[in-house]
Design an enzyme around this catalytic site. Structure first.
Site, short mmCIF file in Angstrom:
data_model
loop_
_atom_site.label_atom_id
_atom_site.label_comp_id
_atom_site.label_asym_id
_atom_site.label_seq_id
_atom_site.Cartn_x
_atom_site.Cartn_y
_atom_site.Cartn_z
CG HIS A 52 -2.17 -0.83 1.01
ND1 HIS A 52 -2.09 -2.12 0.56
CD2 HIS A 52 -3.49 -0.57 1.17
CE1 HIS A 52 -3.32 -2.62 0.46
NE2 HIS A 52 -4.19 -1.70 0.83
CG ASP A 53 5.41 3.05 -0.02
OD1 ASP A 53 6.07 2.96 1.02
OD2 ASP A 53 5.52 4.01 -0.83
CB SER A 64 6.86 -2.05 -0.95
OG SER A 64 5.64 -1.77 -1.61
CE1 TYR A 106 -2.30 7.67 5.64
CE2 TYR A 106 -2.72 9.91 6.33
CZ TYR A 106 -3.10 8.59 6.29
OH TYR A 106 -4.27 8.19 6.90
C1 LIG Z 1 -6.14 2.38 0.95
C2 LIG Z 1 -5.17 2.75 2.03
C3 LIG Z 1 -5.61 2.95 3.33
C4 LIG Z 1 -4.73 3.28 4.35
N1 LIG Z 1 -5.20 3.45 5.62
C5 LIG Z 1 -4.34 3.69 6.63
C6 LIG Z 1 -4.77 3.81 7.98
O1 LIG Z 1 -5.96 3.73 8.28
N2 LIG Z 1 -3.85 4.04 8.94
C7 LIG Z 1 -2.52 4.16 8.66
O2 LIG Z 1 -1.72 4.34 9.56
N3 LIG Z 1 -2.09 4.06 7.39
C8 LIG Z 1 -2.95 3.84 6.38
N4 LIG Z 1 -2.48 3.74 5.09
C9 LIG Z 1 -1.04 3.92 4.83
C10 LIG Z 1 -0.31 2.63 5.14
O3 LIG Z 1 -0.15 2.48 6.53
C11 LIG Z 1 1.09 2.63 4.52
O4 LIG Z 1 0.97 2.76 3.14
C12 LIG Z 1 1.84 1.35 4.90
O5 LIG Z 1 3.21 1.55 4.68
C13 LIG Z 1 1.35 0.19 4.10
O6 LIG Z 1 1.91 -1.00 4.53
P1 LIG Z 1 1.96 -2.22 3.51
O7 LIG Z 1 2.66 -3.35 4.15
O8 LIG Z 1 0.62 -2.45 2.93
O9 LIG Z 1 2.82 -1.55 2.36
P2 LIG Z 1 4.13 -1.92 1.54
O10 LIG Z 1 4.00 -1.10 0.31
O11 LIG Z 1 4.29 -3.38 1.39
O12 LIG Z 1 5.29 -1.37 2.47
C14 LIG Z 1 5.40 -0.02 2.86
C15 LIG Z 1 6.81 0.27 3.34
O13 LIG Z 1 7.17 -0.61 4.41
C16 LIG Z 1 8.27 -1.46 4.03
N5 LIG Z 1 7.98 -2.80 4.52
C17 LIG Z 1 6.87 -3.54 4.23
N6 LIG Z 1 6.93 -4.71 4.87
C18 LIG Z 1 8.09 -4.74 5.55
C19 LIG Z 1 8.72 -5.72 6.39
N7 LIG Z 1 8.15 -6.90 6.64
N8 LIG Z 1 9.92 -5.42 6.94
C20 LIG Z 1 10.52 -4.21 6.68
N9 LIG Z 1 9.96 -3.26 5.90
C21 LIG Z 1 8.76 -3.52 5.34
C22 LIG Z 1 8.29 -1.39 2.52
O14 LIG Z 1 9.55 -1.73 2.00
C23 LIG Z 1 7.88 0.03 2.27
O15 LIG Z 1 8.96 0.89 2.48
C24 LIG Z 1 -3.35 3.42 4.06
C25 LIG Z 1 -2.91 3.23 2.75
C26 LIG Z 1 -3.79 2.89 1.73
C27 LIG Z 1 -3.29 2.70 0.32
#
Ligand SMILES: Cc1cc2nc3c(=O)[nH]c(=O)nc-3n(C[C@H](O)[C@H](O)[C@H](O)COP(=O)(O)OP(=O)(O)OC[C@H]3O[C@@H](n4cnc5c(N)ncnc54)[C@H](O)[C@@H]3O)c2cc1C
Ligand SMILES: *[C@@H]1O[C@H](CO)[C@@H](O)[C@H](O)[C@H]1NC(C)=O
Ligand SMILES: *[C@@H]1O[C@H](CO)[C@@H](O)[C@H](O)[C@H]1NC(C)=O
Ligand SMILES: *[C@@H]1O[C@H](CO)[C@@H](O)[C@H](O)[C@H]1NC(C)=O
Ligand SMILES: *[C@@H]1O[C@H](CO)[C@@H](O)[C@H](O)[C@H]1NC(C)=O
Ligand SMILES: *[C@@H]1O[C@H](CO)[C@@H](O)[C@H](O)[C@H]1NC(C)=O
Ligand SMILES: *[C@@H]1O[C@H](CO)[C@@H](O)[C@H](O)[C@H]1NC(C)=O
Ligand SMILES: *[C@@H]1O[C@H](CO)[C@@H](O)[C@H](O)[C@H]1NC(C)=O
Ligand SMILES: *[C@@H]1O[C@H](CO)[C@@H](O)[C@H](O)[C@H]1NC(C)=O
Ligand SMILES: *[C@@H]1O[C@H](CO)[C@@H](O)[C@H](O)[C@H]1NC(C)=O
Length: 536
Positions: A114-115, A120, A478
């Site tokens: 969701h980045d 990612s 964000y």
């Molecule tokens: C539709 C939507 C709704 C959202 N709602 C909220 C919300 O309610 N509250 C909130 O706080 N945020 C929210 N967000 C933002 C969200 O928290 C961030 O985008 C978060 O980084 C997403 O995590 P992910 O694992 O899905 O993303 P990814 O894109 O997989 O990772 C995001 C970042 O974290 C790193 N990362 C991922 N997994 C790991 C791991 N296992 N070890 C080390 N690094 C890692 C990645 O390399 C990248 O830098 C929202 C985003 C979207 C798109």
């Protein structure tokens, strides 16, 4: 002429060699080196060869796209990884780190994808080949109700966590976010929040332990990684420090039923007056109440084709309707909250309500993984410390109308958020903040991207007088590359200080010192990562 022939020789050699060992060969010697290295460090009971998806694989495109939320990130020039490792055993994670490092390959880590800028799975760093370590198979969740805790793997999504908690207990919850498809790897490591933050703080305020693969490929837990690194990964972003395998979280007590409401006010119905008051009230209400305000464009019902703005107030109260009404009536009569808007339901049903599902939707919908994205968007954030004057709100509204496609989400702070010190975790936006704004600009056609990005920047500029300054604080989850970014292979400290101060304020310097200790060679890096100090 010597170099090309040597390369050809190496190439021929690797093709011959590989055709004997692994079935899948490539034309890239660095990648070949990586692929041959992987089995050496993985548990052979879980063959890693089945988890390697190279660009030649028929599955590549679908796996690469599977967790992308934002079509803006996919253009004809989007870079792609040489391969994706869909780890399904911890040793696969260890092997990927060790072998990427040994072969000089750059690595990205993806949990939920969701980045907001796609860091990612996309690298904007020129001339550096990379691979993606995909965590989606590592998603087990172990709830321990007696102990009021749970171990969850990074590749699980928030909906799965909520669903599993509710299966085991009706009086426990976790203060995560609203969108059920967000991955725990990114959400937690970036300081994730949700509508219980005024009661319990952030996700990172409720993490007790974590398991991580460090730069040497070793698995460490809180005790063996030490308190500095454990501090850093709770809000400093995981991707600068290692790969987080799993987290131990606290389960928090909630009543068997909570109350939710949704009230919409149009401009004609005095939306601006209500929102103006909201700034004074929402951050000061008792911790059990969270009222988010979201402004949206909408078509006037009275005048066809006239666009106007409405503000939706979404509420969550950790208690029953009667006491909510009494509290809100007393302090926020302008909202016009009435019995008929308030619905009592279990916390798990409330997560569905907040995620926008219709009443009656089965909770199993929380287990759904994201489907292909259909929109393009740009998001940004700002922190507000003084209420915005009413006249300014009027002007802001005119700008939104002119822009056509902008949503603002206002999330109140205060409560538990103000009790936790700024340096307790890397997330620094605590006492003194009334609320956070998320700006969300969306559009449907790639041909409009430049237009909407420009509008979004213009709007952000117009907000300058009303938001935090020096630094202009921003929420790391964000992610916004306009906060500053490194586009080349070295993480420039000066540039990093620009985005680092916005995301972490003075905690940035402690993050740098942790980074210097645990990853001095800067293996774990990206456009907005934490830099190590240069070698003495
Ligand atoms: C539709 C939507 C709704 C959202 N709602 C909220 C919300 O309610 N509250 C909130 O706080 N945020 C929210 N967000 C933002 C969200 O928290 C961030 O985008 C978060 O980084 C997403 O995590 P992910 O694992 O899905 O993303 P990814 O894109 O997989 O990772 C995001 C970042 O974290 C790193 N990362 C991922 N997994 C790991 C791991 N296992 N070890 C080390 N690094 C890692 C990645 O390399 C990248 O830098 C929202 C985003 C979207 C798109
Ligand atoms: C590999 O996995 C098997 C099955 O889970 C386990 O019994 C074995 O101990 C593991 N080997 C190593 C070296 O970790
Ligand atoms: C990338 O490689 C190209 C072609 O070799 C070169 O011209 C360019 O300067 C390189 N860019 C960087 C940032 O190293
Ligand atoms: C408003 O009306 C237009 C034209 O009728 C329609 O295309 C659009 O989707 C509507 N927008 C909203 C937010 O309802
Ligand atoms: C709240 O106020 C409204 C109108 O002012 C009134 O009708 C209602 O009874 C009040 N409810 C409570 C619980 O005080
Ligand atoms: C919770 O709310 C449901 C639905 O409104 C209701 O049927 C149930 O009795 C409530 N339970 C408690 C413990 O209040
Ligand atoms: C939760 O939602 C389900 C499905 O709509 C419903 O059957 C159930 O009664 C609800 N429970 C509570 C306590 O709100
Ligand atoms: C996007 O806009 C272009 C040019 O206006 C148009 O040709 C194209 O069909 C549009 N694409 C979509 C998916 O709507
Ligand atoms: C990129 O930076 C890393 C870490 O500093 C270094 O090991 C690697 O050699 C660099 N690669 C290129 C192509 O400059
Ligand atoms: C990694 O290994 C090197 C060499 O043994 C050691 O100096 C370093 O401290 C290790 N790093 C971590 C984070 O354990």
């Amino acid at each position: 002429m010597k170099i090309p022939s040597l390369r050809l020789l190496l190439f021929t050699f690797s093709v011959l060699f590989l055709s004997l060992s692994v079935s899948c060969t490539t034309s890239n010697p660095v990648l070949d080196g990586f692929l041959q290295c992987l089995p050496k460090y993985s548990n052979s009971s879980y063959p890693i060869s089945d988890q390697i998806i190279t660009q030649e694989s028929t599955k590549f495109q679908s796996i690469f796209l599977s967790y992308i939320r934002n079509l803006r990130l996919l253009t004809s020039t989007t870079t792609k990884p040489l391969a994706i490792v869909t780890a399904n055993h911890e040793t696969h994670v260890q092997a990927t780190v060790i072998c990427a490092k040994e072969n000089g390959l750059h690595m990205r880590i993806r949990s939920g994808g969701h980045d907001y800028e796609g860091l990612s799975f996309i690298s904007y760093i020129s001339n550096v080949s990379y691979i993606v370590l995909d965590m989606f198979n590592l998603r087990s969740i172990n709830i321990n109700v007696e102990d009021e805790s749970a171990w969850v793997e990074s590749g699980a999504i928030l909906g799965e966590l909520y669903y599993n908690i509710a299966e085991k207990s009706k009086v426990h919850a976790f203060p995560g976010g609203v969108c059920p498809t967000v991955g725990l790897g990114g959400l937690f490591s970036g300081g994730g929040y949700g509508p219980m933050m005024r009661k319990f703080g952030l996700t990172v305020d409720n993490i007790e332990d974590a398991r991580l693969v460090n730069v040497n490929g070793t698995i460490v837990d809180r005790r063996s990684m030490g308190e500095d690194l454990f501090w850093a990964i709770r809000g400093g972003g995981g991707a600068s420090f290692g790969v987080i395998l799993s987290w131990k979280i606290k389960l928090l007590p909630i009543p068997p039923n909570v109350t939710v409401f949704r009230i919409t006010r149009t401009l004609e119905q005095g939306a601006i007056d209500v929102l103006y008051r909201w700034q004074y009230v929402a951050p000061k209400l008792p911790k059990d109440i969270f009222i988010r305000a979201t402004s949206q464009l909408h078509n006037s019902t009275s005048q066809v084709s006239k666009k106007t703005v409405k503000v939706v107030f979404n509420g969550l109260y950790l208690g029953q309707k009667e006491s909510l009404l009494a509290l809100v009536n007393h302090s926020f009569p302008e909202l016009g909250l009435e019995q008929k808007y308030c619905i009592e339901m279990s916390w798990i049903n409330a997560t569905l309500f907040w995620a926008g599902y219709r009443a009656g939707t089965p909770t199993t919908v929380l287990l759904d993984r994201p489907k292909a994205p259909e929109i393009l968007f740009k998001s940004r954030s700002d922190y507000v410390k003084e209420p915005i004057p009413k006249a300014a709100l009027e002007t802001i509204w005119q700008k939104i109308l002119a822009m056509e496609m902008l949503q603002m989400q206002w999330n109140p702070y205060g409560g538990r958020m103000s009790e936790i010190s700024e340096s307790e975790t890397p997330f620094p936006h605590r006492a003194g903040n009334l609320f956070k704004i998320q700006y969300y600009t969306l559009w449907a056609n790639e041909t409009d991207t430049k237009k909407y990005l420009d509008l979004s920047s213009k709007f952000r500029k117009a907000m300058t007088p009303f938001v935090s300054k020096n630094p202009r604080e921003a929420f790391q989850n964000y992610r916004d590359l306009d906060n500053g970014a490194n586009w080349n292979n070295q993480t420039d400290t000066k540039t990093a200080t620009v985005y680092g101060r916005k995301y972490f304020k003075n905690n940035f310097y402690r993050l740098v010192s942790v980074k210097t200790k645990v990853d001095p060679e800067n293996f774990f890096r990206h456009e907005q990562s934490i830099p190590p100090l240069p070698h003495k």
